[in-house]
Design an enzyme around this catalytic site. Structure first.
Site, PDB file in Angstrom:
ATOM      1  N   GLU C  60      53.725  36.125  46.886  1.00 60.39           N
ATOM      2  CA  GLU C  60      52.733  35.052  46.758  1.00 60.39           C
ATOM      3  C   GLU C  60      52.669  34.157  47.991  1.00 60.39           C
ATOM      4  OE1 GLU C  60      54.680  35.985  44.274  1.00 60.39           O
ATOM      5  OE2 GLU C  60      53.279  36.522  42.676  1.00 60.39           O
ATOM      6  N   HIS C 129      56.196  31.265  32.018  1.00 58.53           N
ATOM      7  CA  HIS C 129      54.838  31.806  32.097  1.00 58.53           C
ATOM      8  C   HIS C 129      53.817  30.955  31.357  1.00 58.53           C
ATOM      9  CE1 HIS C 129      56.865  35.341  33.623  1.00 58.53           C
ATOM     10  NE2 HIS C 129      55.712  35.918  33.860  1.00 58.53           N
TER      11      HIS C 129
END
Lengths: 400, 331, 326
Positions: C60, C129
């Site tokens: 990322e 998450h």
């Protein structure tokens, strides 16, 4: 050891005080018990007394200044003692409030306090920003309203039904006016009376009393030369005696209970410069007219000099307010909480009246009783008032 | 350090070489002047000087052409100068003036001039490595033949951003050159104390990437290695990791002494024997491409340029108060 | 008008903008061959080719930084994070590079790019998450933060975000991808920085965004049965915040409840409240209350997870309190 002189709570309801005059100056030698200053409380001008000895090292609060109770106003210490720490601390903010308990995780944070009875808090009226704006636009005095929100907050809906009243009286001369800051006593009156008319569900009973017999009796008593008895003294005595018979009206509303008193302590509303105060004639039902008269005169005199002690104007069980001397025929008085009733006394006037089958001119007086409906029901109040009426119309009853 | 591939001086390139020497001299004198200006408070914040490493910027830049871009670390005054940003604009930026190359909003660590392909000093170690990779992606995407260059110190190769960027550059054949200026110290931590593998160029093995060592104290060698890497990138989209072994003669920043606790005075002095300016001047003199008179002229010209930059920076206006709130969002 | 899912509306926006402007490309994990972890990029690889729809390694920080570098040099990247939970790895490049480049360069280098992907909690994905990070990004000058709540807004806002010359954090609702709604075909642009009244009302303003818009609408429906007429505002853009719309609504209703899925402390609602207490001070009849996610990491257990999220019941409870009807 230095002594911190603080603004003391010199009345039960005092939250702040105004330092009127310093009677000592910095550098003066002070003995314990010396009077240091005069302080205006919400009720009276009181003496601030030294609680330690030494030299008056520093005056922290100047004349005319108003400070909260417990604020440092002066420091007494030995001549060579270091007082910088005390003096420095006085300018620091008060100790932080204890941290709030963490709110329950999720969201809505701390619930707001539930509605209380009084919207004002130490003279400050709690109102939502919107309510303030609406009140200002409609010319409504917020202090005249009772808030229905949390902690008595005045909110939009409280203003919906309120009507406009002039916030300030018309000026005596066109274009001229005078803004007079509120004194402590005026603030207290405003707060307490506003606190009364709102939450206390008042109702009013009026009766007209034939005063011929009382007037005759009074004239005879005063003719004896042993000092003058006023109509008010007689009314106080009669009301007190009637209360002794009607304990249901000799009571305090205490939110979760009603306290009925065995003794009758009469609060007498006294107009003083810039306000009113209610000195209390204790056990008035037990006292003679002369005792009541003498005691009332003495209390009123000191009230007008603002020299009453707190215990002399608190603890009443019922009030009498008399505006007869001002040419008022009849009025309704606002209850002085936690008392449950007050009698408003109008002036005595001669008027045509049916008496024993004839129309004659008689001395008449109107009494209006304000009752806290939470304590006194209509019939209860009426029965009490009837006793008052009978006793006044037959003054011999006083000595029965 | 010996390098069997080291180029000999090409006598046909005398003018170009003398220009390189002038660029290196400009960086050296500029940085010395910046150090003095910092000492008297004309420059604030962090200020990392490039003294000692001049050969890397000059030798590598000489292999680039217009339209190529470079992204540097926070020790980038020299790179800005060799890209053609004027000494005035760089000095004014250090002084925080409106005439600075970043309008006084960037400072020592953030020199920008898009017209010169100078895409910044970047203040987070290794942050510029993915940025340059992105510029290379853009060049490939737009089918230009431009090359992106990322300069960074040896300490940056331990950072994840280095590895993430090199992986993508190799994976996608991006026209980028990664130049690690290995000056042996990440601030005050020696290479040996922070790197499990001391040969930086070997890091390329993980990505099957071309790599080469350059003598970062030798402008000719730096240029030779860089020229090959740029050609690979430009023609074939093949990225390269160059390890330019160099040394900084000053402290990490202006608040750091020249040697401090982490290196000895003797070490610094011995490294100064490799001073790239002296080395290069001697190489040129030996080849008959430079005279003492040339050196004097270069020094005089550079001195004038630096003095002019200082005057310009001092006399320039500070940014208008309204500049505080401009350039936060683009229209 | 076509009825599309939120997912397909986003897909349509991407396709239209890539068609319109060749400098736009899509990059991220699983966006190409896999057709997108949430199938937002379905069909785009076939249509635009692998040069413009680029699968990345799971890096990322690297591909976010690469995107910024590309935006600096003539392209308009759309960088997809599989979820914004993973964008934490990239936050240095988002904050230190993307948000500041224009300013640090004295106005020379705009960053026209979009970072997009789902945010917030889905169902039983646990602590790492299920996070709403919009307040983090909204705190940074230089970033815009956009969060559509409906298919139509998803399309219109994404198209505007791609055309914007600033780095836009575009956070989609993971639970909204299947939501269906009418979506205007073709050139449908929703301007950034403009809130939308999703339900007009007179008695209380419910401020919401993304998934909580539907929750607020549900609460409003139940409240109307109790005679309370709630106005539901969808912020749509967190930064810049449409404080004018909020102020106008609160001036009308005099009371306000701010709903968000994120944590309470320093949340989006805190900013809304701060603005309103200045712009609508004289119009407030009650303190503004907030309904937020519980101040805990997200639990796995379904019942606990449900209890942690804003619900119609909690909104109704707050509305009753600001209406002095509790």
């Amino acid at each position: 050891m230095a002594t911190k002189v603080v603004m003391e709570a010199l009345s039960p309801t005092m939250e702040e005080g105004r330092l009127v005059t310093w009677l000592k100056k910095e550098g003066d030698k002070i003995a314990t018990g010396d009077t240091l200053a005069e302080v205006e409380t919400d009720k009276a001008v009181m003496e601030l007394v030294a609680r330690g000895a030494g030299i008056l090292r520093q005056i922290v609060v100047g004349e005319g200044q108003t400070v909260d109770v417990a604020s440092l106003v002066a420091i007494i210490a030995a001549a060579d003692e270091d007082i910088s720490e005390i003096a420095g601390a006085s300018s620091a903010p008060a100790a932080a409030a204890p941290p709030l308990a963490p709110s329950e995780a999720a969201s809505e944070a701390t619930p707001e306090p539930k509605p209380a009875t009084v919207a004002s808090d130490g003279g400050r009226v709690k109102a939502s920003p919107l309510a303030r704006k609406m009140a200002s636009e409609k010319g409504i005095d917020l202090a005249s309203l009772q808030g229905s929100g949390p902690a008595g907050r005045i909110i939009k809906r409280d203003l919906a039904s309120a009507s406009a009243v002039p916030v300030t009286a018309a000026a005596p001369t066109p274009g001229g006016f005078e803004d007079v800051p509120l004194t402590q006593i005026r603030k207290t009156i405003a707060r307490r009376l506003a606190a009364s008319i709102g939450p206390v569900p008042h109702f009013f009973l009026t009766t007209t009393i034939d005063m011929e017999n009382v007037a005759d009796a009074r004239a005879q008593l005063n003719a004896t030369g042993n000092g003058k008895i006023s109509f008010n003294d007689i009314i106080v005595k009669v009301v007190a005696m009637a209360l002794a018979k009607h304990r249901a009206c000799n009571a305090w509303w205490q939110e979760d209970s009603i306290r009925y008193f065995n003794d009758v302590h009469m609060s007498i509303a006294v107009a003083i410069e810039d306000g009113l105060i209610t000195p209390v004639v204790r056990n008035a039902d037990q006292k003679s007219l002369r005792e009541i008269s003498a005691e009332t005169k003495e209390l009123v005199g000191r009230a007008q000099d603002r020299k009453l002690k707190p215990e002399e104007y608190t603890g009443g069980t019922f009030s009498v307010s008399n505006l007869g001397m001002f040419g008022i025929d009849q009025f309704t008085a606002i209850i002085n909480p936690p008392e449950a009733g007050i009698i408003a006394v109008g002036g005595i006037a001669e008027e045509p009246s049916a008496h024993n089958g004839e129309i004659v001119v008689r001395k008449k007086m109107k009494l209006t009783m304000s009752c806290d409906h939470r304590v006194i029901d209509g019939a209860t109040g009426a029965a009490f008032l009837q006793t008052v009426k009978q006793m006044l119309e037959n003054p011999l009853a006083i000595v029965w | 350090m010996t390098n069997p591939n080291k180029n000999v001086v090409d006598s046909a390139r005398g003018d170009e070489y003398r220009d390189w020497l002038k660029q290196m001299t400009l960086i050296r004198r500029f940085e010395e002047a910046a150090g003095e200006a910092y000492a008297i408070g004309h420059i604030g914040g962090f200020c990392h000087l490039y003294v000692g490493q001049e050969a890397v910027a000059v030798g590598s830049n000489a292999a680039l052409k217009e339209g190529d871009v470079i992204m540097c670390s926070y020790r980038e005054h020299g790179h800005a100068l060799v890209r053609g940003v004027s000494a005035r604009a760089v000095m004014a930026e250090l002084f925080g003036k409106a005439t600075g190359c970043s309008a006084g909003k960037g400072g020592s660590m953030h020199m920008f001039d898009t017209t010169k392909g100078m895409l910044g000093g970047h203040g987070i170690v290794a942050g510029q490595i993915p940025l340059a990779t992105g510029a290379a992606f853009s060049f490939k995407y737009n089918k230009t033949d431009n090359v992106a260059v990322s300069y960074f110190g040896e300490a940056a190769v331990n950072n994840g951003a280095f590895h993430e960027a090199l992986n993508m550059a190799a994976l996608w054949n991006l026209p980028v050159v990664f130049i690690c200026e290995n000056n042996r110290y990440g601030m005050g931590t020696a290479l040996e104390r922070s790197h499990a593998v001391w040969n930086i160029h070997e890091r390329s093995c993980s990505y099957d990437m071309e790599s080469e060592i350059a003598d970062g104290m030798d402008v000719l060698d730096t240029n030779r290695v860089m020229s090959k890497a740029v050609e690979r990138a430009r023609k074939d989209g093949i990225p390269t990791l160059i390890e330019a072994r160099t040394y900084r003669f000053m402290g990490h920043s202006m608040s750091d002494p020249i040697h401090g606790h982490y290196r000895t005075k003797e070490e610094v002095e011995s490294q100064k024997e490799r001073d790239p300016l002296i080395t290069f001047a001697n190489q040129l003199k030996d080849a008959g491409l430079l005279t003492d008179e040339d050196i004097k002229q270069i020094e005089a010209s550079v001195a004038e340029e630096v003095a002019d930059a200082l005057t310009f920076a001092e006399e320039s206006d500070i940014p208008d108060a309204s500049a505080l709130f401009t350039d936060v969002y683009a229209d | 008008m076509a009825i599309l899912t939120y997912r397909d509306a986003l897909n349509e926006a991407l396709a239209e903008e890539m068609e319109r402007d060749p400098s736009v490309f899509l990059m991220g994990e699983e966006v190409a061959v896999y057709q997108g972890a949430y199938k937002v990029s379905k069909g785009l690889l076939d249509r635009f080719g692998e040069d413009r729809v680029v699968d990345t390694p799971i890096t990322e920080l690297g591909f976010a930084g690469l995107g910024v570098g590309a935006a600096m040099t003539g392209t308009r990247p759309v960088i997809e994070f599989m979820t914004f939970n993973f964008a934490l790895l990239a936050i240095d490049q988002i904050v230190n590079s993307a948000a500041k480049m224009l300013y640090m360069s004295g106005g020379q280098i705009p960053i026209p790019m979009v970072f997009r992907g789902p945010g917030g909690a889905a169902l039983q994905l646990g602590a790492q998450h299920s996070q709403a990070f919009e307040s983090w990004y909204a705190n940074i000058p230089g970033l815009k933060v956009v969060m559509p709540a409906t298919p139509a807004d998803a399309k219109g806002l994404l198209k505007s975000s791609i055309r914007d010359n600033n780095p836009v954090i575009f956070i989609e609702g993971e639970m909204l991808y299947n939501m269906k709604g009418e979506v205007p075909e073709g050139e449908h642009l929703v301007p950034l920085g403009v809130a939308d009244i999703k339900r007009p009302g007179n008695d209380v303003t419910l401020v919401s965004h993304s998934k909580t818009v539907a929750v607020a609408l549900k609460a409003a429906e139940q409240l109307s049965a109790d005679g309370i007429d709630a106005e539901v505002i969808d912020l749509r853009t967190i930064r810049p915040l449409d404080i004018d719309a909020l102020t106008a609504s609160v001036k009308k209703t005099n009371r306000c409840v701010v709903v968000e899925e994120g944590w309470n402390f320093c949340g989006v609602g805190a900013q809304v409240v701060d603005d309103l207490q200045r712009t609508a001070f004289d119009y407030l009849d009650a303190p503004i209350l907030r309904v937020t996610g519980a101040d805990v990491p997200m639990p796995y257990n379904k019942q606990l997870e449900k209890a942690s999220k804003p619900s119609p019941d909690r909104i109704i409870d707050a509305v009753k309190r600001v209406s002095y009807q509790d």
